[in-house]
Motif scaffolding. Structure first.
Motif, PDB file in Angstrom:
ATOM      1  N   ILE A 100      65.186  -4.257 -60.132  1.00  0.00           N
ATOM      2  CA  ILE A 100      65.539  -5.166 -59.044  1.00  0.00           C
ATOM      3  C   ILE A 100      66.910  -4.816 -58.473  1.00  0.00           C
ATOM      4  CG2 ILE A 100      66.153  -7.562 -58.535  1.00  0.00           C
ATOM      5  CD1 ILE A 100      63.929  -8.370 -60.517  1.00  0.00           C
ATOM      6  N   ARG A 101      67.880  -4.568 -59.347  1.00  0.00           N
ATOM      7  CA  ARG A 101      69.217  -4.180 -58.880  1.00  0.00           C
ATOM      8  C   ARG A 101      69.163  -2.836 -58.163  1.00  0.00           C
ATOM      9  NH1 ARG A 101      70.601  -6.002 -64.304  1.00  0.00           N
ATOM     10  NH2 ARG A 101      71.553  -8.076 -64.202  1.00  0.00           N
ATOM     11  N   PHE A 102      68.349  -1.943 -58.661  1.00  0.00           N
ATOM     12  CA  PHE A 102      68.166  -0.623 -58.055  1.00  0.00           C
ATOM     13  C   PHE A 102      67.699  -0.763 -56.605  1.00  0.00           C
ATOM     14  CE2 PHE A 102      65.242   2.906 -57.101  1.00  0.00           C
ATOM     15  CZ  PHE A 102      66.034   4.013 -57.374  1.00  0.00           C
TER      16      PHE A 102
ATOM     17  N   LEU B 166      56.547  -4.863 -67.885  1.00  0.00           N
ATOM     18  CA  LEU B 166      57.736  -4.136 -68.307  1.00  0.00           C
ATOM     19  C   LEU B 166      58.688  -5.055 -69.063  1.00  0.00           C
ATOM     20  CD1 LEU B 166      58.522  -2.106 -65.050  1.00  0.00           C
ATOM     21  CD2 LEU B 166      57.587  -1.199 -67.191  1.00  0.00           C
ATOM     22  N   ASP B 167      59.520  -4.467 -69.884  1.00  0.00           N
ATOM     23  CA  ASP B 167      60.565  -5.230 -70.559  1.00  0.00           C
ATOM     24  C   ASP B 167      61.422  -5.947 -69.516  1.00  0.00           C
ATOM     25  OD1 ASP B 167      62.372  -5.607 -73.117  1.00  0.00           O
ATOM     26  OD2 ASP B 167      63.702  -4.960 -71.488  1.00  0.00           O
ATOM     27  N   VAL B 168      61.814  -7.166 -69.786  1.00  0.00           N
ATOM     28  CA  VAL B 168      62.578  -7.961 -68.824  1.00  0.00           C
ATOM     29  C   VAL B 168      63.842  -7.239 -68.384  1.00  0.00           C
ATOM     30  CG1 VAL B 168      63.843 -10.110 -68.474  1.00  0.00           C
ATOM     31  CG2 VAL B 168      61.653 -10.140 -69.676  1.00  0.00           C
ATOM     32  N   GLY B 169      64.507  -6.586 -69.318  1.00  0.00           N
ATOM     33  CA  GLY B 169      65.723  -5.850 -68.967  1.00  0.00           C
ATOM     34  C   GLY B 169      65.435  -4.712 -67.996  1.00  0.00           C
TER      35      GLY B 169
ATOM     36  N   MET C 207      66.552 -14.017 -60.656  1.00  0.00           N
ATOM     37  CA  MET C 207      66.417 -12.620 -60.267  1.00  0.00           C
ATOM     38  C   MET C 207      66.636 -12.447 -58.773  1.00  0.00           C
ATOM     39  SD  MET C 207      63.260 -11.233 -62.585  1.00  0.00           S
ATOM     40  CE  MET C 207      63.349 -11.364 -64.361  1.00  0.00           C
ATOM     41  N   SER C 208      67.511 -13.268 -58.225  1.00  0.00           N
ATOM     42  CA  SER C 208      67.924 -13.159 -56.826  1.00  0.00           C
ATOM     43  C   SER C 208      66.729 -13.178 -55.895  1.00  0.00           C
ATOM     44  CB  SER C 208      68.772 -11.908 -56.625  1.00  0.00           C
ATOM     45  OG  SER C 208      69.252 -11.853 -55.324  1.00  0.00           O
ATOM     46  N   ALA C 209      66.549 -12.079 -55.109  1.00  0.00           N
ATOM     47  CA  ALA C 209      65.540 -12.089 -54.056  1.00  0.00           C
ATOM     48  C   ALA C 209      64.159 -11.762 -54.554  1.00  0.00           C
ATOM     49  CB  ALA C 209      65.934 -11.093 -52.972  1.00  0.00           C
ATOM     50  N   PHE C 210      63.961 -11.616 -55.854  1.00  0.00           N
ATOM     51  CA  PHE C 210      62.664 -11.186 -56.361  1.00  0.00           C
ATOM     52  C   PHE C 210      62.073 -12.228 -57.303  1.00  0.00           C
ATOM     53  CE2 PHE C 210      64.841  -7.465 -55.101  1.00  0.00           C
ATOM     54  CZ  PHE C 210      63.867  -6.599 -54.636  1.00  0.00           C
ATOM     55  N   ARG C 211      60.750 -12.266 -57.314  1.00  0.00           N
ATOM     56  CA  ARG C 211      60.039 -13.055 -58.305  1.00  0.00           C
ATOM     57  C   ARG C 211      59.113 -12.124 -59.049  1.00  0.00           C
ATOM     58  NH1 ARG C 211      57.392 -17.578 -54.539  1.00  0.00           N
ATOM     59  NH2 ARG C 211      56.655 -15.681 -53.600  1.00  0.00           N
ATOM     60  N   VAL C 212      58.908 -12.378 -60.324  1.00  0.00           N
ATOM     61  CA  VAL C 212      57.950 -11.589 -61.088  1.00  0.00           C
ATOM     62  C   VAL C 212      56.574 -12.178 -60.861  1.00  0.00           C
ATOM     63  CG1 VAL C 212      57.232 -10.835 -63.376  1.00  0.00           C
ATOM     64  CG2 VAL C 212      59.666 -11.023 -62.816  1.00  0.00           C
ATOM     65  N   LEU C 213      55.624 -11.368 -60.468  1.00  0.00           N
ATOM     66  CA  LEU C 213      54.282 -11.845 -60.183  1.00  0.00           C
ATOM     67  C   LEU C 213      53.550 -12.111 -61.497  1.00  0.00           C
ATOM     68  CD1 LEU C 213      52.369 -12.354 -57.822  1.00  0.00           C
ATOM     69  CD2 LEU C 213      51.463 -10.052 -58.165  1.00  0.00           C
TER      70      LEU C 213
ATOM     71  N   ASN D  90      66.178  -6.286 -50.119  1.00  0.00           N
ATOM     72  CA  ASN D  90      66.738  -7.553 -50.582  1.00  0.00           C
ATOM     73  C   ASN D  90      66.109  -8.738 -49.856  1.00  0.00           C
ATOM     74  OD1 ASN D  90      67.899  -7.407 -48.020  1.00  0.00           O
ATOM     75  ND2 ASN D  90      69.817  -6.551 -48.808  1.00  0.00           N
ATOM     76  N   ASP D  91      66.709  -9.923 -50.051  1.00  0.00           N
ATOM     77  CA  ASP D  91      66.143 -11.136 -49.466  1.00  0.00           C
ATOM     78  C   ASP D  91      66.174 -11.118 -47.947  1.00  0.00           C
ATOM     79  OD1 ASP D  91      68.884 -11.231 -49.487  1.00  0.00           O
ATOM     80  OD2 ASP D  91      69.043 -13.311 -50.131  1.00  0.00           O
ATOM     81  N   ASP D  92      67.222 -10.525 -47.349  1.00  0.00           N
ATOM     82  CA  ASP D  92      67.291 -10.444 -45.883  1.00  0.00           C
ATOM     83  C   ASP D  92      66.121  -9.637 -45.327  1.00  0.00           C
ATOM     84  OD1 ASP D  92      69.581 -11.960 -45.735  1.00  0.00           O
ATOM     85  OD2 ASP D  92      70.942 -10.235 -45.733  1.00  0.00           O
ATOM     86  N   LEU D  93      65.790  -8.546 -45.991  1.00  0.00           N
ATOM     87  CA  LEU D  93      64.682  -7.717 -45.532  1.00  0.00           C
ATOM     88  C   LEU D  93      63.352  -8.438 -45.734  1.00  0.00           C
ATOM     89  CD1 LEU D  93      64.371  -4.842 -44.330  1.00  0.00           C
ATOM     90  CD2 LEU D  93      63.689  -4.091 -46.607  1.00  0.00           C
ATOM     91  N   ALA D  94      63.237  -9.176 -46.823  1.00  0.00           N
ATOM     92  CA  ALA D  94      62.009  -9.925 -47.090  1.00  0.00           C
ATOM     93  C   ALA D  94      61.788 -11.028 -46.067  1.00  0.00           C
ATOM     94  CB  ALA D  94      62.055 -10.524 -48.495  1.00  0.00           C
ATOM     95  N   LEU D  95      62.856 -11.560 -45.496  1.00  0.00           N
ATOM     96  CA  LEU D  95      62.741 -12.548 -44.423  1.00  0.00           C
ATOM     97  C   LEU D  95      62.395 -11.887 -43.095  1.00  0.00           C
ATOM     98  CD1 LEU D  95      65.799 -14.847 -45.204  1.00  0.00           C
ATOM     99  CD2 LEU D  95      63.393 -15.539 -45.253  1.00  0.00           C
TER     100      LEU D  95
END
Length: 268
Positions: free
Chosen positions: A227-229, A218-221, A1-7, A236-241
């Motif tokens: 996340i794409r939204f 939520l449903d995985v889909g 899921m790229s820059a995100f992890r599901v908690l 994204n990951d750059d902002l999270a860094l």
């Protein structure tokens, strides 16, 4: 899921991140007899009359002022930055996000426009947390004998998206850590002002409203599309860094200013 992890598990504990300066500084303990070297004694009455001109009536004021001065000097010498740090200049140079960083304020906000949307990401010095589980493994050897890299402190973020048409506000509670955004829950407020105001009154009103589902339920889909939204809007990951680096930089600057102001108060 790229820059995100599901908690997958949420913890209620949070604590303010411990600054690296606590560990970088050595503790100096005077040796016994270090104050016994022969020297001319200064009359007590003279010492008090001289200090009374710049200190309050407390007998501990001078000692506190000296310790604050030592700490202030240490922090100023430890900082190698002159002016705005390079990472912040580079971030601003991309021309995507505006940085709202008011001196003396606890919060920082990043804002941008995306089509007919206004996006705001808010985070706070007081929300710096220590990743306790990660710290337990810091310095431990990995499977191949390598030492694990230190973990950055997670920063809680409030992400709000409103539209020019005034159709409400979509808000996300998330954590930024290790170049990832961990989404906790998503809320929708028909009243955009209520959903975005950072006041005690607005916070009180929000407490009685349905805050939305936990993201992991939520449903995985649906999760993937959210996340794409967000990624399309620069969450994204750059902002999270960038966010933990910015908040640690601000905390250090505010701490140095705090030292100077407190010392000035004690000295009067």
């Amino acid at each position: 899921m790229s820059a995100f992890r599901v908690l997958r598990s949420l913890t209620a504990s949070s604590s303010r991140a411990v600054s690296a300066r606590t560990f970088a500084r050595s503790i100096h303990v005077p040796r016994l007899g270090s104050q016994l070297a022969p020297r001319a004694a200064v009359p007590a009455s003279r010492w008090f009359s001289a200090s009374a001109q710049v200190m309050g009536d407390g007998s501990t004021d001078l000692a506190l002022s000296q310790k604050l001065a030592e700490e202030l000097k240490y922090e100023q010498e430890a900082s190698t930055e002159a002016g705005e740090p390079e990472f912040l200049t580079a971030f601003k140079g991309r021309g995507v996000w505006e940085v709202e960083n008011v001196e003396g304020s606890d919060e920082v906000a990043l804002t941008r426009k995306f089509g007919n949307e206004s996006i705001r990401v808010v985070f706070s010095i007081s929300d710096l947390q220590t990743d306790i589980e990660a710290e337990e493994f810091d310095g431990a050897e990995g499977e191949e004998g390598e030492v694990d890299a230190p973990h950055s402190s997670p920063v809680r973020c409030s992400i709000s998206i409103t539209k020019d048409a005034g159709v409400g506000a979509l808000t996300f509670d998330a954590m930024a850590q290790e170049g990832l955004f961990v989404i906790e829950n998503i809320s929708f407020y028909p009243d955009g002002k209520l959903g975005t105001e950072m006041t005690a009154e607005a916070d009180w009103k929000r407490r009685g409203l349905y805050i939305g589902p936990q993201f992991e339920t939520l449903d995985v889909g649906v999760q993937e599309e959210f996340i794409r939204f967000l990624q399309e809007r620069g969450i994204n990951d750059d902002l999270a860094l960038f966010i933990p680096e910015l908040i640690e930089h601000k905390e250090q600057k505010e701490y140095v200013k705090w030292l100077g102001k407190v010392k000035g108060f004690v000295d009067v």
